[in-house]
Every structure is written in structure tokens, then in C-alpha cells.
Design an enzyme around this catalytic site. Structure first.
Site, PDB file in Angstrom:
ATOM      1  N   TYR A   1     -11.784 -16.731 -29.552  1.00  0.00           N
ATOM      2  CA  TYR A   1     -11.281 -18.067 -29.229  1.00  0.00           C
ATOM      3  C   TYR A   1     -10.631 -18.728 -30.439  1.00  0.00           C
ATOM      4  CZ  TYR A   1     -12.011 -19.452 -24.428  1.00  0.00           C
ATOM      5  OH  TYR A   1     -11.862 -19.616 -23.079  1.00  0.00           O
TER       6      TYR A   1
ATOM      7  N   ASP B   1     -23.523 -16.733 -23.804  1.00  0.00           N
ATOM      8  CA  ASP B   1     -22.305 -15.938 -23.725  1.00  0.00           C
ATOM      9  C   ASP B   1     -21.057 -16.730 -24.091  1.00  0.00           C
ATOM     10  OD1 ASP B   1     -20.904 -13.488 -23.017  1.00  0.00           O
ATOM     11  OD2 ASP B   1     -20.189 -14.556 -21.245  1.00  0.00           O
TER      12      ASP B   1
ATOM     13  N   THR C   1       4.528 -28.063 -22.826  1.00  0.00           N
ATOM     14  CA  THR C   1       4.108 -26.706 -22.496  1.00  0.00           C
ATOM     15  C   THR C   1       4.772 -25.764 -23.484  1.00  0.00           C
ATOM     16  OG1 THR C   1       3.927 -27.299 -20.163  1.00  0.00           O
ATOM     17  CG2 THR C   1       4.052 -24.944 -20.692  1.00  0.00           C
TER      18      THR C   1
ATOM     19  N   HIS D   1     -17.897 -19.444 -28.289  1.00  0.00           N
ATOM     20  CA  HIS D   1     -16.521 -19.889 -28.074  1.00  0.00           C
ATOM     21  C   HIS D   1     -16.382 -21.413 -28.093  1.00  0.00           C
ATOM     22  CE1 HIS D   1     -15.990 -15.770 -27.231  1.00  0.00           C
ATOM     23  NE2 HIS D   1     -16.192 -15.789 -25.928  1.00  0.00           N
TER      24      HIS D   1
ATOM     25  N   LYS E   1      -6.876 -18.089 -30.512  1.00  0.00           N
ATOM     26  CA  LYS E   1      -6.006 -18.545 -29.435  1.00  0.00           C
ATOM     27  C   LYS E   1      -4.991 -19.549 -29.971  1.00  0.00           C
ATOM     28  CE  LYS E   1      -8.904 -17.683 -25.399  1.00  0.00           C
ATOM     29  NZ  LYS E   1      -7.917 -16.804 -24.750  1.00  0.00           N
TER      30      LYS E   1
ATOM     31  N   LYS F   1      -1.940 -38.344 -21.330  1.00  0.00           N
ATOM     32  CA  LYS F   1      -1.872 -39.251 -20.187  1.00  0.00           C
ATOM     33  C   LYS F   1      -1.818 -40.685 -20.701  1.00  0.00           C
ATOM     34  CE  LYS F   1      -4.374 -36.190 -17.033  1.00  0.00           C
ATOM     35  NZ  LYS F   1      -5.528 -36.052 -16.106  1.00  0.00           N
TER      36      LYS F   1
ATOM     37  N   GLN G   1      -5.925 -21.954 -22.030  1.00  0.00           N
ATOM     38  CA  GLN G   1      -5.497 -20.849 -21.167  1.00  0.00           C
ATOM     39  C   GLN G   1      -5.627 -21.282 -19.713  1.00  0.00           C
ATOM     40  OE1 GLN G   1      -8.400 -17.763 -22.176  1.00  0.00           O
ATOM     41  NE2 GLN G   1      -9.667 -18.349 -20.451  1.00  0.00           N
TER      42      GLN G   1
END
Length: 286
Positions: free
Chosen positions: A9, A65, A227, A70, A12, A205, A197
Site C-alpha cells: 500500500y 490482514d 482523476t 495497510h 500505491k 467536495k 483504487q
């Protein structure tokens, strides 16, 4: 020779953007505290179940997990103070400070659940032949952490993870406070959303006047959207997280790897509530 403890993570794209977002933009660096932010939610949803991997998953569950590694790593980057430099030691020192400031988690701030069969035909967790019939392992967990320092005291960091949910998505939501004495009491709160993701993106906003003849008191919620693939004209897939990590290993760059004391503190923060649930035999909700 260094030790590289991988948490993918941290490699990313949008997670690696967090420090740039926070520490190079005065708009955010000046409001990134309890004075302006009321809550932060970091979530990871998976639409798939365990799919035959129950032998492993039943020994860990959603807390161990996903949340312990993460999501807690993401939380440290959201909550850390500005490091002295971008060196691996300075960055990781600030991350571990966040973990050490976390108050013990109370059971009232922990919710766990276990997925069952749904109308779409997806089998339940215990329907998987690799899962024990009497399993109480959580496949969904939500925990509220409090970083008890001057910047974040009283602000809940809600970490949420689960399998067999409505969609696959990982996000960071920063919820800002109301405007004091606002002329527009019915307006929405500002929210900064960072999607890790899929389709990496960030949007803010905010409130705007309804265009046309709505009047000055006609307020609508709108989004400033960035984006990544659109803004940077990305036509091919971005490098996978593990590709980033392998390249960093080759270059000897350790900033995005987890040092030992981070592991220790992260486990400390989840082990006590997990053990309390086991001792008090609190079932995962169906």
C-alpha cells in the site's frame, strides 16, 4: 545490506502523493488539524470473498490482514508531522511517532462482522470448505483510533476493511468542520476524497451557488475533480505497487518500507482490542 519490509500500500500512487499533497500545498497544510477537520475515514472494500483461501484468512481476519498494516500505514502518512527531510529515517521516525500517540482502543469503538450468502449467489464465509464451521473470524472490521497529540486530539481516525462488500474500492475521506456562523446553514461540509483504487483520483467536495436564477441563497454541492489518468493524459496502466517497491530496493530507497518499531507499535494498537473480543467471546455480527 538493508532489510526491506514490504507493505505494497505504501507504493500505491495516491499513497505516495500524500506527503506532496500535505507539505507542498499551503491550502491543505494550514488546515490539516483538529481545528478544521472533524473526522478521517480510511477504508478498503473488497467485492470478493475468501474464495478457497480460508485456511490462511481464518488465522488473521480483517483486523490483522488489512487494518494493522495497510490502513494503519496510510493513517500514519495522513497524521504525521512534517519530517525534517525526505530521508527514510526522518520520514519513518515521524510515522512511528503517530503510532505511539494512539490511545488504547476501546471496544465500543470496534465493530466486526462476518459475511453470509447473498441474493446474487455469492456463498457465505462459512460456506467455504476451507473455513471451519464454527469460525468467529471477522471478515469486516471498523475501528476508531484517536491520535492523542496537539494536532489531532479528539479527531476519530476510522479504519474500515471488509470482504464480500458491494464493490472494490479503497479511499481516504477527510471530513471538514462546519463554517462557524455560516450564512448558509443548510450547506454541506467540505470533504476531501482520495481514491487509492481503482482509477486513482482525488476530489474536493465544496459548495457553490446554483447557476442561473437560483438566488444568492441557493447552494449546491459540487466537486473539484482530479482523476489521474485524465489530468496527466495517462493512456497505459500505471506501474504496479510491487514494481515500485522492487525498483526502490534496487536503488536502496527505504522511505516506503516499514521499519521494525513501526511493526511493533502497529501490532500494539490492534492486539489489545482483538484479545479483548476473544476473551469476552464477542461474536462477529452476521
Amino acid at each position: 545490506m538493508g532489510i526491506y519490509r514490504i507493505d505494497h500500500y505504501l507504493a500505491k500512487e495516491m499513497v505516495q502523493d500524500l506527503m506532496v499533497l500535505r507539505f507542498s500545498n499551503s491550502l491543505f497544510s494550514s488546515v490539516w488539524s483538529r481545528d478544521y477537520i472533524r473526522a478521517i475515514k480510511i477504508s478498503m472494500k473488497e467485492d470478493a470473498g475468501v474464495d478457497g483461501r480460508g485456511g490462511y484468512y481464518d488465522q488473521s481476519g480483517a483486523i490483522r490482514d488489512v487494518i494493522q498494516n495497510h490502513l494503519m500505514q496510510v493513517m500514519t502518512l495522513v497524521g504525521m508531522e512534517q519530517p525534517v527531510s525526505l530521508s527514510a529515517d526522518d520520514v519513518r521516525s515521524e510515522k512511528v511517532r503517530v503510532l505511539r500517540f494512539i490511545k488504547p482502543v476501546e471496544l465500543k469503538n470496534v465493530v466486526t462482522g462476518q459475511y453470509t450468502a447473498n441474493a446474487a449467489g455469492q456463498p457465505g464465509y462459512k460456506d467455504d470448505e476451507t473455513v471451519p464451521a464454527d469460525s468467529n473470524t471477522e471478515t469486516f472490521a471498523q475501528m476508531a483510533f484517536y491520535i492523542d497529540n496537539p494536532r489531532w486530539q479528539g479527531v476519530p481516525f476510522v479504519l474500515k476493511a471488509g470482504k464480500a462488500l458491494e464493490k472494490r474500492e479503497a479511499t481516504i475521506n477527510i471530513y471538514f468542520k462546519d463554517v462557524p456562523g455560516s450564512l448558509y446553514p443548510n450547506s454541506d461540509n467540505n470533504v476531501l476524497v482520495i481514491r487509492l483504487q481503482p482509477d486513482e483520483a482525488m476530489w474536493f467536495k465544496m459548495n457553490n451557488r446554483q447557476p442561473g436564477f437560483g438566488g444568492n441563497d441557493s447552494v449546491v454541492s459540487a466537486e473539484l475533480n482530479m482523476t489521474l489518468k485524465d489530468r496527466f493524459k495517462i493512456t497505459e496502466s500505471l506501474p504496479a505497487a510491487y514494481t515500485h517497491h522492487i525498483l526502490e530496493c534496487i536503488h536502496g530507497e527505504q522511505s516506503n518500507f516499514v521499519q521494525n518499531d513501526e511493526h511493533v507499535e502497529a501490532w500494539r494498537n490492534v492486539t489489545t482490542p482483538k484479545q479483548q473480543q476473544k476473551n469476552e467471546k464477542i461474536p462477529a455480527q452476521q
